[in-house]
Design a protein around this motif. Structure first.
Motif, PDB file in Angstrom:
ATOM      1  N   TYR A  50      28.792  14.236  11.827  1.00 19.06           N
ATOM      2  CA  TYR A  50      29.254  14.184  13.217  1.00 19.06           C
ATOM      3  C   TYR A  50      28.299  13.354  14.068  1.00 19.06           C
ATOM      4  CZ  TYR A  50      30.979  16.032  17.718  1.00 19.06           C
ATOM      5  OH  TYR A  50      31.493  16.170  18.996  1.00 19.06           O
ATOM      6  N   ALA A  51      27.000  13.600  13.906  1.00 22.29           N
ATOM      7  CA  ALA A  51      25.989  12.877  14.696  1.00 22.29           C
ATOM      8  C   ALA A  51      25.977  11.390  14.365  1.00 22.29           C
ATOM      9  CB  ALA A  51      24.610  13.484  14.456  1.00 22.29           C
ATOM     10  N   VAL A  52      26.042  11.059  13.076  1.00 23.39           N
ATOM     11  CA  VAL A  52      26.006   9.655  12.661  1.00 23.39           C
ATOM     12  C   VAL A  52      27.253   8.916  13.140  1.00 23.39           C
ATOM     13  CG1 VAL A  52      26.110   8.121  10.654  1.00 23.39           C
ATOM     14  CG2 VAL A  52      24.488  10.023  10.688  1.00 23.39           C
ATOM     15  N   ALA A  53      28.410   9.556  13.034  1.00 22.69           N
ATOM     16  CA  ALA A  53      29.654   8.923  13.484  1.00 22.69           C
ATOM     17  C   ALA A  53      29.629   8.673  14.982  1.00 22.69           C
ATOM     18  CB  ALA A  53      30.852   9.789  13.114  1.00 22.69           C
ATOM     19  N   GLY A  54      29.089   9.633  15.725  1.00 24.13           N
ATOM     20  CA  GLY A  54      28.996   9.447  17.172  1.00 24.13           C
ATOM     21  C   GLY A  54      28.057   8.318  17.529  1.00 24.13           C
ATOM     22  N   ALA A  55      26.899   8.262  16.859  1.00 24.22           N
ATOM     23  CA  ALA A  55      25.925   7.204  17.129  1.00 24.22           C
ATOM     24  C   ALA A  55      26.478   5.837  16.736  1.00 24.22           C
ATOM     25  CB  ALA A  55      24.629   7.490  16.369  1.00 24.22           C
ATOM     26  N   SER A  56      27.192   5.782  15.622  1.00 19.82           N
ATOM     27  CA  SER A  56      27.786   4.528  15.179  1.00 19.82           C
ATOM     28  C   SER A  56      28.831   4.035  16.177  1.00 19.82           C
ATOM     29  CB  SER A  56      28.437   4.723  13.799  1.00 19.82           C
ATOM     30  OG  SER A  56      29.116   3.557  13.391  1.00 19.82           O
ATOM     31  N   THR A  57      29.626   4.962  16.699  1.00 19.94           N
ATOM     32  CA  THR A  57      30.637   4.591  17.692  1.00 19.94           C
ATOM     33  C   THR A  57      29.965   4.048  18.953  1.00 19.94           C
ATOM     34  OG1 THR A  57      32.152   6.269  16.853  1.00 19.94           O
ATOM     35  CG2 THR A  57      32.577   5.428  19.066  1.00 19.94           C
ATOM     36  N   ALA A  58      28.882   4.686  19.380  1.00 19.54           N
ATOM     37  CA  ALA A  58      28.159   4.227  20.567  1.00 19.54           C
ATOM     38  C   ALA A  58      27.617   2.811  20.347  1.00 19.54           C
ATOM     39  CB  ALA A  58      27.008   5.183  20.885  1.00 19.54           C
ATOM     40  N   ALA A  59      27.118   2.539  19.139  1.00 19.42           N
ATOM     41  CA  ALA A  59      26.588   1.210  18.835  1.00 19.42           C
ATOM     42  C   ALA A  59      27.695   0.166  18.842  1.00 19.42           C
ATOM     43  CB  ALA A  59      25.894   1.235  17.472  1.00 19.42           C
ATOM     44  N   ALA A  80      30.238  18.550  22.493  1.00 20.70           N
ATOM     45  CA  ALA A  80      29.707  18.301  21.155  1.00 20.70           C
ATOM     46  C   ALA A  80      29.169  19.595  20.548  1.00 20.70           C
ATOM     47  CB  ALA A  80      28.615  17.240  21.200  1.00 20.70           C
ATOM     48  N   GLN A  81      28.468  20.374  21.354  1.00 25.91           N
ATOM     49  CA  GLN A  81      27.949  21.646  20.872  1.00 25.91           C
ATOM     50  C   GLN A  81      29.072  22.615  20.520  1.00 25.91           C
ATOM     51  OE1 GLN A  81      24.542  22.688  20.354  1.00 25.91           O
ATOM     52  NE2 GLN A  81      24.519  20.449  20.294  1.00 25.91           N
ATOM     53  N   ASP A  82      30.154  22.560  21.282  1.00 25.79           N
ATOM     54  CA  ASP A  82      31.303  23.418  21.000  1.00 25.79           C
ATOM     55  C   ASP A  82      31.965  23.004  19.692  1.00 25.79           C
ATOM     56  OD1 ASP A  82      33.079  25.569  21.922  1.00 25.79           O
ATOM     57  OD2 ASP A  82      34.613  23.994  22.026  1.00 25.79           O
ATOM     58  N   TRP A  83      31.989  21.683  19.432  1.00 24.54           N
ATOM     59  CA  TRP A  83      32.566  21.217  18.168  1.00 24.54           C
ATOM     60  C   TRP A  83      31.748  21.743  16.991  1.00 24.54           C
ATOM     61  CZ3 TRP A  83      31.406  18.755  13.716  1.00 24.54           C
ATOM     62  CH2 TRP A  83      32.483  18.300  12.933  1.00 24.54           C
ATOM     63  N   ILE A  84      30.433  21.677  17.101  1.00 23.91           N
ATOM     64  CA  ILE A  84      29.560  22.186  16.035  1.00 23.91           C
ATOM     65  C   ILE A  84      29.829  23.670  15.807  1.00 23.91           C
ATOM     66  CG2 ILE A  84      27.173  22.668  15.366  1.00 23.91           C
ATOM     67  CD1 ILE A  84      27.904  19.733  15.159  1.00 23.91           C
ATOM     68  N   ARG A  85      29.957  24.403  16.899  1.00 27.15           N
ATOM     69  CA  ARG A  85      30.201  25.843  16.763  1.00 27.15           C
ATOM     70  C   ARG A  85      31.513  26.118  16.030  1.00 27.15           C
ATOM     71  NH1 ARG A  85      33.369  29.152  19.260  1.00 27.15           N
ATOM     72  NH2 ARG A  85      33.874  27.648  20.888  1.00 27.15           N
ATOM     73  N   GLN A  86      32.562  25.415  16.422  1.00 33.31           N
ATOM     74  CA  GLN A  86      33.877  25.674  15.841  1.00 33.31           C
ATOM     75  C   GLN A  86      34.017  25.159  14.415  1.00 33.31           C
ATOM     76  OE1 GLN A  86      37.081  24.282  18.363  1.00 33.31           O
ATOM     77  NE2 GLN A  86      36.264  25.275  20.176  1.00 33.31           N
ATOM     78  N   ASN A  87      33.436  23.986  14.139  1.00 32.29           N
ATOM     79  CA  ASN A  87      33.686  23.323  12.869  1.00 32.29           C
ATOM     80  C   ASN A  87      32.571  23.486  11.841  1.00 32.29           C
ATOM     81  OD1 ASN A  87      36.290  21.478  13.310  1.00 32.29           O
ATOM     82  ND2 ASN A  87      35.101  21.498  15.202  1.00 32.29           N
ATOM     83  N   VAL A  88      31.431  23.972  12.256  1.00 29.27           N
ATOM     84  CA  VAL A  88      30.343  24.217  11.312  1.00 29.27           C
ATOM     85  C   VAL A  88      30.058  25.718  11.242  1.00 29.27           C
ATOM     86  CG1 VAL A  88      27.951  23.734  10.696  1.00 29.27           C
ATOM     87  CG2 VAL A  88      29.355  21.932  11.729  1.00 29.27           C
ATOM     88  N   THR A  89      29.623  26.274  12.354  1.00 29.88           N
ATOM     89  CA  THR A  89      29.260  27.697  12.357  1.00 29.88           C
ATOM     90  C   THR A  89      30.432  28.589  11.977  1.00 29.88           C
ATOM     91  OG1 THR A  89      27.650  27.239  14.116  1.00 29.88           O
ATOM     92  CG2 THR A  89      28.240  29.551  13.719  1.00 29.88           C
ATOM     93  N   GLU A  90      31.577  28.392  12.642  1.00 29.06           N
ATOM     94  CA  GLU A  90      32.733  29.247  12.370  1.00 29.06           C
ATOM     95  C   GLU A  90      33.339  28.959  10.998  1.00 29.06           C
ATOM     96  OE1 GLU A  90      35.509  29.156  15.595  1.00 29.06           O
ATOM     97  OE2 GLU A  90      34.045  29.911  17.062  1.00 29.06           O
ATOM     98  N   SER A  91      33.258  27.712  10.539  1.00 29.89           N
ATOM     99  CA  SER A  91      33.764  27.388   9.207  1.00 29.89           C
ATOM    100  C   SER A  91      32.960  28.117   8.140  1.00 29.89           C
ATOM    101  CB  SER A  91      33.699  25.877   8.967  1.00 29.89           C
ATOM    102  OG  SER A  91      34.666  25.198   9.729  1.00 29.89           O
ATOM    103  N   ASN A 228      37.460  14.830   9.766  1.00 27.59           N
ATOM    104  CA  ASN A 228      37.431  15.582  11.020  1.00 27.59           C
ATOM    105  C   ASN A 228      36.163  15.258  11.806  1.00 27.59           C
ATOM    106  OD1 ASN A 228      37.655  17.509  13.064  1.00 27.59           O
ATOM    107  ND2 ASN A 228      37.068  19.208  11.741  1.00 27.59           N
ATOM    108  N   ALA A 229      35.012  15.252  11.110  1.00 26.24           N
ATOM    109  CA  ALA A 229      33.740  14.995  11.791  1.00 26.24           C
ATOM    110  C   ALA A 229      33.700  13.591  12.372  1.00 26.24           C
ATOM    111  CB  ALA A 229      32.576  15.193  10.805  1.00 26.24           C
ATOM    112  N   VAL A 230      34.115  12.604  11.597  1.00 28.16           N
ATOM    113  CA  VAL A 230      34.050  11.210  12.040  1.00 28.16           C
ATOM    114  C   VAL A 230      34.978  10.963  13.225  1.00 28.16           C
ATOM    115  CG1 VAL A 230      34.570   8.831  11.385  1.00 28.16           C
ATOM    116  CG2 VAL A 230      33.304  10.307   9.820  1.00 28.16           C
ATOM    117  N   MET A 231      36.234  11.388  13.106  1.00 30.61           N
ATOM    118  CA  MET A 231      37.185  11.104  14.181  1.00 30.61           C
ATOM    119  C   MET A 231      36.888  11.919  15.432  1.00 30.61           C
ATOM    120  SD  MET A 231      38.907   8.612  13.289  1.00 30.61           S
ATOM    121  CE  MET A 231      39.524   8.679  14.966  1.00 30.61           C
ATOM    122  N   SER A 232      36.433  13.135  15.260  1.00 26.41           N
ATOM    123  CA  SER A 232      36.103  13.970  16.428  1.00 26.41           C
ATOM    124  C   SER A 232      34.896  13.392  17.171  1.00 26.41           C
ATOM    125  CB  SER A 232      35.806  15.409  15.995  1.00 26.41           C
ATOM    126  OG  SER A 232      36.961  16.015  15.457  1.00 26.41           O
ATOM    127  N   ALA A 233      33.894  12.908  16.418  1.00 24.32           N
ATOM    128  CA  ALA A 233      32.715  12.316  17.044  1.00 24.32           C
ATOM    129  C   ALA A 233      33.087  11.013  17.750  1.00 24.32           C
ATOM    130  CB  ALA A 233      31.640  12.052  15.998  1.00 24.32           C
TER     131      ALA A 233
END
Length: 323
Positions: A50-59, A80-91, A228-233
Motif C-alpha cells: 500500500y505504501a509503495v503504491a501510494g509513493a509510486s503514484t505520487a512520483a 490511509a490509516q483506516d484502510w490499514i485497519r480494515q484491510n490489514v488488521t481486520e483481515s 486491492n492495495a495498489v488500486m486503493s493507494a
C-alpha cells in the motif's frame, strides 16, 4: 505461506494429543496456538504494498507536472490509516477466526468418524516428511479445507472412493473434485479395483492435494489483496492531491483498463475496458449494475475482485489556474 509455516511450527503437539484424547475441543484448539501474530509477514507485506503504491503514484503525478516538489503519499492520513485497519488488521483477525472455525470442524468430524487423537491431529497439521511438516488444513479457508477432507477421507475406504467418482451416461469416469492428475489416477484405479487407495499412495496424494490447495489459496490472496492495495493507494494519493493542491475533483478522469486476455476474463470487466468517468469520486457502473470506484474496490465483492487483473488510470483534464 510463511504464516502457514509459522502455524505448523508452533503447534504444541503433546498438548494437542492430550486434549484430543480427553475430547476437549477448546483445549485442542488452544494447543494449535492460532493467533494474529502468525500473520505478521502478511501484515507487513500488505502495508508495504500500500505504501509503495501510494509513493509510486505520487512520483508519477509529480513527473507529469500535475503537482510540484513536496508531493508525497501520506500514510498518516486518516483515510490511509483506516484502510490499514480494515484491510490489514481486520483481515488478520478474520484469518484467525476462520482458522479456528476450520480446526473445530475437522476435530468434530474426526470424533464423529471415531478417529483417534493422532489421526485427527494429522488431519489438522499434517505429517513431518523429510524434516518438513506438510498437509493438513492449517492455512486453508473453509471451502478448501472441506474439499481436502472430502478427498482424503474418501480415499481411505472403498465406499469413500465410490463417493469420489462420478460415472457418466457413457460409462466414463470423472472425479467429483478437481485434483492433480496423479491423485485422479490413483482414485480411478482404486474405484475399478473396488478398494480403498493403498496407504502409501494415499499419503502421497494427501500431501500433494493439500499443498496444491494451499498454493491456490496463497496465489489467490496474493493476486487479490495486492490488487486491492495498489488500486486503493493510487486512489488515496489522488484524494490527497486534490485536497492538498486545491484541485477540482470533478476534473479528474478515471479509465478502467482490462489487463488480461479475453479468454478467462470476466465479461463485465472486458466490457468496461476503456470506459472513462469524470470525477474522482464518480463510480464506474458495471453492466450488472455493480458500482465501484476503481477495479479491486471492495464494494465489488468477491464476484468482481477475486483474482481480478484490471487496472485504472487517472488523469487531470486541466490544472488549477489554467482552465
Amino acid at each position: 505461506m510463511a504464516s502457514v509455516t509459522d502455524l505448523q511450527s508452533n503447534v504444541d503437539w503433546r498438548a494437542l494429543l492430550d486434549a484430543l484424547g480427553r475430547f476437549d475441543i477448546e483445549g485442542a484448539i488452544a494447543a494449535l496456538n492460532i493467533n494474529e501474530a502468525a500473520w505478521a509477514e502478511y501484515s507487513s507485506a500488505m502495508t508495504q504494498a500500500y505504501a509503495v503504491a501510494g509513493a509510486s503514484t505520487a512520483a508519477q503525478i509529480q513527473a507529469q507536472g500535475i503537482a510540484g516538489i513536496g508531493t508525497r503519499f501520506r500514510m498518516t492520513n486518516p483515510r490511509a490509516q483506516d484502510w490499514i485497519r480494515q484491510n490489514v488488521t481486520e483481515s488478520v483477525e478474520g484469518f484467525t477466526i476462520e482458522q479456528i472455525s476450520v480446526a473445530r470442524t475437522v476435530i468434530e468430524a474426526g470424533y464423529a468418524r471415531g478417529q483417534g487423537p493422532r489421526n485427527i491431529a494429522i488431519d489438522l497439521v499434517g505429517r513431518v516428511q523429510g524434516g518438513v511438516r506438510s498437509g493438513g488444513v492449517l492455512g486453508l479457508d473453509g471451502p478448501r479445507a472441506a474439499r481436502l477432507q472430502a478427498v482424503t477421507q474418501g480415499m481411505r475406504s472403498a465406499e469413500g472412493v465410490r463417493g469420489l467418482v462420478i460415472v457418466g451416461h457413457d460409462g466414463s469416469l470423472e472425479l467429483r473434485y478437481k485434483v492433480n492428475p496423479a491423485t485422479a489416477q490413483r482414485i480411478i484405479r482404486a474405484y475399478k479395483a473396488g478398494t480403498a487407495v493403498p496407504e502409501a499412495e494415499r499419503l502421497i496424494s494427501e500431501r500433494q492435494y493439500s499443498n496444491a490447495l494451499l498454493k491456490a489459496r496463497a496465489d489467490t490472496v496474493a493476486a487479490t489483496e495486492t490488487g486491492n492495495a495498489v488500486m486503493s493507494a493510487r486512489d488515496e494519493e489522488w484524494q490527497q492531491l486534490v485536497e492538498s493542491q486545491g484541485l477540482d475533483a470533478s476534473a479528474v478522469r478515471k479509465t478502467w483498463r482490462h489487463r488480461r486476455g479475453s479468454k478467462d476474463g470476466r465479461p463485465d470487466h472486458i466490457a468496461m475496458s476503456g470506459t472513462s468517468v469524470m470525477g474522482l469520486n464518480t463510480p464506474f457502473v458495471l453492466p450488472d449494475g455493480t458500482m465501484m470506484q476503481h477495479p479491486h474496490d471492495p464494494a465489488g465483492g468477491a464476484r468482481h475482485n477475486i483474482n481480478c487483473g484490471c487496472d485504472c488510470t487517472y488523469s487531470l483534464t486541466y490544472s488549477k489556474g489554467l482552465e
